[in-house]
Design a protein around this motif. Sequence first.
Motif, short mmCIF file in Angstrom:
data_model
loop_
_atom_site.label_atom_id
_atom_site.label_comp_id
_atom_site.label_asym_id
_atom_site.label_seq_id
_atom_site.Cartn_x
_atom_site.Cartn_y
_atom_site.Cartn_z
N PHE A 49 0.74 -1.08 -0.21
CA PHE A 49 -0.27 -0.33 -0.10
C PHE A 49 0.67 1.44 0.32
O PHE A 49 1.97 0.89 0.20
N SER A 50 -0.06 2.68 -0.62
CA SER A 50 0.53 3.17 -0.59
C SER A 50 0.07 5.00 0.73
O SER A 50 -1.35 4.27 0.47
N ASN A 51 -0.04 5.82 0.62
CA ASN A 51 -0.32 6.94 1.39
C ASN A 51 -0.82 7.77 0.17
O ASN A 51 -0.08 8.66 0.19
N GLU A 52 -2.45 7.98 0.22
CA GLU A 52 -2.62 8.96 -0.59
C GLU A 52 -3.81 9.87 0.28
O GLU A 52 -4.57 9.77 0.16
N ASN A 53 -2.47 11.13 0.61
CA ASN A 53 -3.37 11.80 1.16
C ASN A 53 -4.30 11.05 2.19
O ASN A 53 -5.74 11.35 2.96
N GLY A 54 -3.38 10.61 2.85
CA GLY A 54 -4.26 10.03 4.08
C GLY A 54 -4.64 8.73 3.96
O GLY A 54 -5.74 8.10 5.03
N ARG A 55 -5.04 8.46 3.07
CA ARG A 55 -6.14 6.90 2.83
C ARG A 55 -5.19 5.69 2.40
O ARG A 55 -4.51 5.87 0.98
N PRO A 56 -5.16 4.48 2.33
CA PRO A 56 -4.68 3.57 1.86
C PRO A 56 -5.37 3.37 0.60
O PRO A 56 -5.81 3.40 0.04
N LYS A 57 -3.65 3.38 0.10
CA LYS A 57 -4.20 2.98 -2.01
C LYS A 57 -3.91 1.63 -2.56
O LYS A 57 -1.67 1.68 -1.55
N LEU A 58 -3.77 1.18 -2.58
CA LEU A 58 -3.14 -0.66 -3.55
C LEU A 58 -2.14 -0.02 -4.57
O LEU A 58 -2.53 0.59 -5.74
N LYS A 59 -0.98 -0.02 -4.11
CA LYS A 59 0.41 0.03 -4.79
C LYS A 59 0.74 -1.02 -5.75
O LYS A 59 1.48 -1.31 -6.72
N ASN A 60 0.34 -2.10 -5.22
CA ASN A 60 0.68 -3.56 -5.91
C ASN A 60 0.63 -4.59 -4.76
O ASN A 60 0.11 -4.62 -3.86
N TYR A 61 0.47 -6.12 -6.23
CA TYR A 61 -0.33 -7.17 -4.78
C TYR A 61 1.04 -8.63 -5.62
O TYR A 61 1.21 -8.84 -7.07
N ALA A 62 0.58 -9.40 -5.23
CA ALA A 62 0.75 -10.73 -5.92
C ALA A 62 0.67 -11.78 -4.92
O ALA A 62 0.42 -12.07 -3.50
N ILE A 63 0.47 -13.03 -6.06
CA ILE A 63 0.09 -13.93 -4.70
C ILE A 63 1.26 -15.64 -5.25
O ILE A 63 1.20 -15.19 -6.18
N LYS A 72 9.33 -26.16 8.74
CA LYS A 72 9.64 -25.38 8.86
C LYS A 72 8.45 -24.39 7.87
O LYS A 72 7.52 -24.85 7.13
N VAL A 73 8.84 -23.32 7.97
CA VAL A 73 7.35 -22.34 7.06
C VAL A 73 7.58 -22.43 5.80
O VAL A 73 8.97 -22.77 4.94
N PHE A 74 6.73 -22.93 4.52
CA PHE A 74 6.69 -24.06 3.13
C PHE A 74 7.76 -24.79 3.20
O PHE A 74 8.60 -24.19 2.16
N GLY A 75 8.27 -25.62 4.23
CA GLY A 75 9.34 -26.61 4.10
C GLY A 75 10.57 -26.13 3.69
O GLY A 75 11.65 -26.41 2.96
N GLY A 76 11.04 -24.40 4.34
CA GLY A 76 12.27 -23.64 4.10
C GLY A 76 12.56 -23.05 3.01
O GLY A 76 13.01 -21.93 3.12
N GLU A 77 10.94 -23.31 1.98
CA GLU A 77 11.18 -22.37 0.82
C GLU A 77 11.46 -21.01 0.95
O GLU A 77 10.63 -20.17 -0.23
N ALA A 78 10.50 -20.77 2.04
CA ALA A 78 9.19 -19.34 2.11
C ALA A 78 10.70 -17.87 1.39
O ALA A 78 10.00 -17.52 0.93
N PRO A 79 11.65 -18.12 2.23
CA PRO A 79 12.48 -16.97 1.44
C PRO A 79 12.64 -16.87 0.03
O PRO A 79 13.20 -16.00 -0.97
N ALA A 80 13.16 -17.74 -0.38
CA ALA A 80 13.30 -18.41 -1.76
C ALA A 80 11.75 -17.37 -2.78
O ALA A 80 11.81 -16.49 -3.90
N MET A 81 10.77 -18.58 -2.50
CA MET A 81 9.35 -17.70 -2.52
C MET A 81 9.23 -16.44 -2.99
O MET A 81 9.40 -15.25 -3.51
N LEU A 82 9.38 -15.41 -1.43
CA LEU A 82 9.05 -14.43 -1.43
C LEU A 82 10.14 -13.48 -2.26
O LEU A 82 9.53 -11.94 -2.92
N LYS A 111 10.77 -10.02 -7.28
CA LYS A 111 10.93 -9.51 -8.24
C LYS A 111 10.83 -8.96 -9.68
O LYS A 111 10.35 -8.35 -10.28
N GLU A 112 9.67 -10.33 -9.76
CA GLU A 112 8.60 -9.97 -10.43
C GLU A 112 7.88 -9.56 -10.42
O GLU A 112 6.91 -8.69 -11.08
#
Length: 328
Positions: free
Chosen positions: A10-24, A37-47, A52-53
């Motif tokens: 999110f970014s801040n637009e005049n005091g209101r939250p604005k969706l800047k980007n998203y990913a899944i 382990k969280v995500f079988g230890g693969e969480a850092p690579a996934m993040l 990046k993408e």
Amino acid sequence: GTLSIKIAEFSNENGRPKLKNYAILSNYNLIENQTPKVFGGEAPAMLRRMLKESGITANEINMSAPIFSSFLTVMELPPMPESEIARAVQFEAKKYILVPLDSVLVDWSLIGSNAEGKILVLLVAIPKDLVNEYAIIARESGLKLINLELETMSAARALIGNDPVPAVLMDMGSRDTTISVVDGGYLRISHSIETSGEDLTRSLANSLNISWRRAEELKKEQGLKVMDHNNQINDVLTPLLDIIINATKNIIDLYFSKANKKIEKLIIYGGAAKMPGFAEYLKNGLGFDVFIGNPFGKIIHDEKLNSIIKDTGHEFAIATGLALKAMQ
């Protein structure tokens, strides 16, 4: 989540939250390769791949911890000056938390008082081992972890906000189903049961003798509509869904016994929320309105995203709540 990571920037637009980007990003290989382990230890690579993408530029992050690995309850304290509450919470916490206090990170917040005048305190405990693991995931992803909170608290912030009307939140994930009561904008009860979206998928796969992946596709494409034409599927899915409905009724009854407040609204979110027929089945079973959560309803966003938000927005309830926490 158990199988996917969601990010909302999110970014801040005049005091209101604005969706800047998203990913899944989902990793279905984790279905057969569960590890502590969280995500079988693969969480850092996934993040790192997601950052990046997607082109996300923020370097600070809020993250959520699953309710099944943590602890949440409402503590009652006798009337006392506000200056004494912190000390009283520290003293009383060991009566509620059944593990050594030095093994968990304890947080609390005042949520009002009950009819008897007792002070109500929301008590949360997250294992320190889990906190450390999330901190490592953030660091190895090039991010600075600012806050870690229970995922249900994040979802409540995004879907309920300050709405004073009591409501139930339901998140059917791949590992469990979390059912929570939010009243006056505060989380009051949150409980997880093991019946999950994964159970529905496996039941379909076994009953139809098809692959897990095909059963998952069938669940998302046709959902409960397949029950109209196939008694075998009806016999398989109905008992699982009724477990969820009965658990929801029990939690509603429990809250009524504690607060003498009737709940007549359910908001569902997460991956299974838009499974065809799911909301209708819950409505028929519970006897009151069921809504699919839209965490972006009050968030500024590009109108070009309307169709995407309509299709997938329910999956970003927790991520949105985490982003909103940073803007409070």
